[in-house]
Motif scaffolding. Sequence first.
Motif, PDB file in Angstrom:
ATOM      1  N   SER A  24       0.858  -1.182   0.000  1.00  0.00           N
ATOM      2  CA  SER A  24       0.000   0.000   0.000  1.00  0.00           C
ATOM      3  C   SER A  24       0.894   1.233   0.000  1.00  0.00           C
ATOM      4  CB  SER A  24      -0.897   0.006   1.242  1.00  0.00           C
ATOM      5  OG  SER A  24      -1.696   1.176   1.293  1.00  0.00           O
ATOM      6  N   MET A  25       0.568   2.195  -0.851  1.00  0.00           N
ATOM      7  CA  MET A  25       1.364   3.417  -0.947  1.00  0.00           C
ATOM      8  C   MET A  25       0.473   4.643  -0.814  1.00  0.00           C
ATOM      9  SD  MET A  25       4.015   2.343  -4.026  1.00  0.00           S
ATOM     10  CE  MET A  25       4.941   3.885  -3.839  1.00  0.00           C
ATOM     11  N   ASN A  26       0.834   5.525   0.101  1.00  0.00           N
ATOM     12  CA  ASN A  26       0.128   6.791   0.268  1.00  0.00           C
ATOM     13  C   ASN A  26       0.871   7.858  -0.526  1.00  0.00           C
ATOM     14  OD1 ASN A  26      -0.351   5.077   2.759  1.00  0.00           O
ATOM     15  ND2 ASN A  26      -1.874   6.672   3.070  1.00  0.00           N
ATOM     16  N   LEU A  27       0.159   8.468  -1.465  1.00  0.00           N
ATOM     17  CA  LEU A  27       0.785   9.438  -2.361  1.00  0.00           C
ATOM     18  C   LEU A  27       0.304  10.860  -2.098  1.00  0.00           C
ATOM     19  CD1 LEU A  27       0.412   7.405  -5.688  1.00  0.00           C
ATOM     20  CD2 LEU A  27       2.307   7.339  -4.039  1.00  0.00           C
ATOM     21  N   VAL A  64       3.737  -2.784   3.773  1.00  0.00           N
ATOM     22  CA  VAL A  64       3.445  -4.125   3.269  1.00  0.00           C
ATOM     23  C   VAL A  64       2.803  -4.941   4.387  1.00  0.00           C
ATOM     24  CG1 VAL A  64       5.250  -4.193   1.511  1.00  0.00           C
ATOM     25  CG2 VAL A  64       5.784  -4.901   3.860  1.00  0.00           C
ATOM     26  N   SER A  65       2.027  -5.922   3.988  1.00  0.00           N
ATOM     27  CA  SER A  65       1.382  -6.804   4.966  1.00  0.00           C
ATOM     28  C   SER A  65       1.026  -8.108   4.273  1.00  0.00           C
ATOM     29  CB  SER A  65       0.112  -6.156   5.532  1.00  0.00           C
ATOM     30  OG  SER A  65      -0.847  -5.978   4.492  1.00  0.00           O
ATOM     31  N   SER A  66       0.761  -9.124   5.072  1.00  0.00           N
ATOM     32  CA  SER A  66       0.242 -10.375   4.528  1.00  0.00           C
ATOM     33  C   SER A  66      -1.223 -10.460   4.941  1.00  0.00           C
ATOM     34  CB  SER A  66       1.025 -11.579   5.054  1.00  0.00           C
ATOM     35  OG  SER A  66       0.895 -11.692   6.458  1.00  0.00           O
ATOM     36  N   THR A  67      -1.958 -11.391   4.379  1.00  0.00           N
ATOM     37  CA  THR A  67      -3.397 -11.490   4.617  1.00  0.00           C
ATOM     38  C   THR A  67      -3.749 -11.486   6.102  1.00  0.00           C
ATOM     39  OG1 THR A  67      -3.584 -12.796   2.594  1.00  0.00           O
ATOM     40  CG2 THR A  67      -5.472 -12.817   4.089  1.00  0.00           C
ATOM     41  N   MET A  68      -3.031 -12.277   6.881  1.00  0.00           N
ATOM     42  CA  MET A  68      -3.341 -12.417   8.305  1.00  0.00           C
ATOM     43  C   MET A  68      -2.290 -11.765   9.199  1.00  0.00           C
ATOM     44  SD  MET A  68      -6.145 -14.147   8.072  1.00  0.00           S
ATOM     45  CE  MET A  68      -6.447 -14.787   9.732  1.00  0.00           C
ATOM     46  N   GLY A  69      -1.296 -11.141   8.599  1.00  0.00           N
ATOM     47  CA  GLY A  69      -0.192 -10.604   9.386  1.00  0.00           C
ATOM     48  C   GLY A  69      -0.271  -9.112   9.602  1.00  0.00           C
ATOM     49  N   PRO A  70       0.704  -8.577  10.333  1.00  0.00           N
ATOM     50  CA  PRO A  70       0.734  -7.144  10.640  1.00  0.00           C
ATOM     51  C   PRO A  70       1.218  -6.329   9.454  1.00  0.00           C
ATOM     52  CG  PRO A  70       2.703  -8.186  11.473  1.00  0.00           C
ATOM     53  CD  PRO A  70       1.844  -9.296  10.922  1.00  0.00           C
ATOM     54  N   GLY A  71       0.853  -5.053   9.446  1.00  0.00           N
ATOM     55  CA  GLY A  71       1.346  -4.154   8.420  1.00  0.00           C
ATOM     56  C   GLY A  71       2.632  -3.506   8.902  1.00  0.00           C
TER      57      GLY A  71
END
Length: 234
Positions: free
Chosen positions: A46-49, A215-222
């Motif tokens: 995810s990128m905040n622009l 970055v994050s995984s489906t069940m993991g932390p961001g």
Amino acid sequence: MAAKNTKRRKGMMDKIDRSTEVAVEDAVKALKECASAKFDETVEISMNLGIDPRHSDQQVRGVVQLPHGTGKTVRVAVFAKGDKADEAKAAGADIVGAEDLAERIQGGEMNFDRCVATPDMMAIVGRLGKVLGPRGLMPNPKLGTVTPDVETAVKAAKGGEVTFRAEKAGVVHAGIGKASFSEEQLADNVRAFVKAISNAKPSGAKGTYIKKVSVSSTMGPGMSLEIGSATDAA
């Protein structure tokens, strides 16, 4: 075993300081260690622009070919007739048609992830704008999905090509791999995606363009990435 995995995953997550930016290699290593679901978790970026997509000169949209693909099976629908329809099928398209395909889509059949069309089919496809548009499936020449070269378009879609588009808040996100990928593969994909977004900087963007990358995984932390680390050797 499940309780043990849950405890291990919680221990890993507790060690992660999500308020601190980390290098790409450290982030993907942590993601893989935390991934303990019974399925192969998707890794997302995810990128905040620093843009306002409501303005025409601040749109961010494009396509990137990830070096290691996404790990996802992509179903491709193609609007084509005659030889081009045969070409699409030979290239691996899952659904091929013309007026008949348009009728199926209008009837609610949307079991595909990408949509490609030859230029002569756009009169038909154009009538589906209200259905395909909101789902990000409308064929577009700028994305290479309106083209006479359907073979290349289909193979690219199935080979790991990812489309991206900034949402209203100026956020771009996409799946860039699976937890089963190696750390090197995930790092390569992260940098390829960040480079594509960087190259897509619109003329109207002022000030800081890339504000945050996580970055994050489906069940993991961001986890927030060091922007410099995400652009190194991209």
